[in-house]
Design an enzyme around this catalytic site. Structure first.
Site, PDB file in Angstrom:
ATOM      1  N   ASP A 153       0.803  -1.218   0.000  1.00 39.45           N
ATOM      2  CA  ASP A 153       0.000   0.000   0.000  1.00 39.45           C
ATOM      3  C   ASP A 153       0.840   1.274   0.000  1.00 39.45           C
ATOM      4  OD1 ASP A 153      -2.758   1.416   0.653  1.00 39.45           O
ATOM      5  OD2 ASP A 153      -1.276   2.209   2.048  1.00 39.45           O
ATOM      6  N   ALA A 181      -4.821   2.702  -0.805  1.00 42.07           N
ATOM      7  CA  ALA A 181      -4.664   2.030  -2.100  1.00 42.07           C
ATOM      8  C   ALA A 181      -5.191   0.598  -2.021  1.00 42.07           C
ATOM      9  CB  ALA A 181      -3.201   2.038  -2.525  1.00 42.07           C
ATOM     10  N   ASP A 182      -4.872  -0.108  -0.946  1.00 36.36           N
ATOM     11  CA  ASP A 182      -5.407  -1.455  -0.734  1.00 36.36           C
ATOM     12  C   ASP A 182      -6.931  -1.443  -0.702  1.00 36.36           C
ATOM     13  OD1 ASP A 182      -3.229  -3.178  -0.585  1.00 36.36           O
ATOM     14  OD2 ASP A 182      -2.873  -2.770   1.524  1.00 36.36           O
ATOM     15  N   LEU A 183      -7.472  -0.569   0.120  1.00 35.11           N
ATOM     16  CA  LEU A 183      -8.916  -0.550   0.315  1.00 35.11           C
ATOM     17  C   LEU A 183      -9.657  -0.209  -0.969  1.00 35.11           C
ATOM     18  CD1 LEU A 183      -8.998   1.276   3.765  1.00 35.11           C
ATOM     19  CD2 LEU A 183      -9.293  -1.162   3.342  1.00 35.11           C
ATOM     20  N   GLY A 186      -9.586  -2.998  -3.551  1.00 35.75           N
ATOM     21  CA  GLY A 186     -10.552  -4.033  -3.208  1.00 35.75           C
ATOM     22  C   GLY A 186     -11.977  -3.640  -3.557  1.00 35.75           C
TER      23      GLY A 186
END
Length: 407
Positions: A153, A181-183, A186
């Site tokens: 991230d 960025a991860d969230l 997803g």
């Protein structure tokens, strides 16, 4: 059956699972955060999710995202069943392919080369199930010069431009306090899956959904990206000041700090009236948006001198009553104690008779098909035997698979 919704003000979950996505079977091959975030979006609306993990004792990986029983893991993996499966063994791959034959969705966030090396990539699995929607989340994309790089991230926050515009002017790059960025990757993957499932109703065919941390982060720059693409402006750090809507920022009160957004001439007029500063309305430095932008560094200290005369609570009440957006700056515990947050049911508690656990609920509601949190995260491999029986394996075959650590 009545679907469960957090009850306003209590956050308690009542009733049964959502039925909105209950006809879809999802195989969850994901780890860490971006992939589990995607699958959680499907599980909370009732998709039949099978979380696939390596058998205990075989997975030597660092449990990034926190330990299995920790808050992070718990919040990511509710509403799933658990299956252990050793994909490094040929028989484990064959078992996955057997499950994939009647699955609707597979979600994975391996490095791009790993799934093909294992023989479980999109081409492999779509060949046995052409209706399969196969979703891949990576650090930088499935191909291209950076495809083989590991994704993380904070790396994406930096490469995606976010860290260059976060923090105080001259402070140097600053990461955002959540793995954004991860969230976002997803959530975008989940959106892509839903689009693909809708399209499948017309074409009868599945497809490969792809996103990456880098793409998600660049997209989330939004107007800051457009400032460069369309106007040739390179945005810089603005700290707590909004980069274009002025005055918007953090102001110190008698007992703390609050956010105020007094942008636009109509709101600016109301703001000056609340502060008793009618002279600012005719001051050539402040009377229009261009002047307030040019003279921001002069205006902000003048505003703060007035705001410091009263408490945060008083200013928030007075400004909102006058139609000027203003709000407190909470620590997370105080945020969850706010009456509006409680009313919206953002924290949802599940008590299944064995234990009580509070989770972060979905941030949207549908009038007829609400989401629900109905099961705690599974223990590793908790439902392995039941899932294998559903797939047609006998008890003797299942015992043999356990013995050989295929599952």
């Amino acid at each position: 059956m009545t679907d469960a919704l957090p009850q306003a003000g209590t956050g308690e979950q009542t009733g049964g699972p959502s039925t909105a996505l209950s006809r879809f079977k999802v195989l969850d091959l994901t780890r860490v955060r971006s992939g589990p975030t995607c699958v959680r979006q499907l599980a909370d609306w009732g998709a039949q999710v099978i979380k696939i993990e390596m058998p205990e004792g075989l997975d030597q990986g660092d449990p990034m995202g926190g330990p299995r029983g920790g808050p992070d893991f718990q919040n990511l993996h509710r509403n799933k069943r658990g299956l252990t499966l050793n994909l490094k063994e040929k028989e484990g791959v064959e078992l996955l392919k057997r499950l994939a034959k009647d699955a609707d969705v597979i979600v994975e966030n391996f490095r791009p080369d790993v799934k093909d090396r294992l023989g479980i990539g999109y081409k492999d699995l779509s060949a046995i199930n052409p209706r399969l929607v196969y979703a891949s989340i990576s650090g930088f994309g499935q191909d291209g010069p950076y495809a083989g790089r590991p994704g993380f991230d904070q790396i994406a926050q930096g490469m995606g431009g976010l860290m260059s515009i976060t923090g105080l002017p001259g402070q140097g790059p600053v990461r955002v306090g959540i793995p954004i960025a991860d969230l976002c990757a997803g959530i975008f993957a989940a959106q892509g899956i839903l689009v693909a499932l809708l399209e499948r109703e017309v074409s009868g065919k599945g497809q490969w959904v792809q996103t990456s941390l880098l793409q998600a982060q660049a997209f989330m720059l939004d107007f800051q990206a457009s400032r460069w693409l369309q106007a040739g402006e390179v945005p810089k750090q603005a700290g707590n000041n909004h980069p274009t809507s002025i005055p918007t920022g953090v102001f110190k009160t008698k007992d703390g700090h609050i956010n105020i957004a007094a942008t636009g001439n109509a709101i600016w007029k109301r703001f000056c009236e609340v502060l008793g500063k009618a002279d600012w309305l005719v001051d050539p430095r402040f009377k229009d948006s261009a002047g307030r932008s040019t003279n921001r560094d002069i205006l902000n200290p003048l505003i703060e001198a007035e705001i410091a005369k009263d408490t945060s609570e008083s200013w928030v009440e007075r400004l909102n009553a006058a139609g000027v957006p203003a709000g407190p700056i909470y620590t997370i515990d105080k945020m969850f104690d706010d009456p509006q947050v409680k009313h919206l049911g953002i924290a949802a508690t599940l008590n299944d008779g064995l234990r009580s656990q509070t989770y972060v609920a979905q941030p949207m509601t549908l009038s007829r098909t609400p989401s629900a949190i109905v099961t705690h995260p599974p223990a590793i491999g908790e439902h392995t035997d039941a899932i294998l029986r559903e797939a047609g394996y006998t008890d003797e075959q299942i015992a043999d698979l356990h013995k050989r650590q295929v599952v």
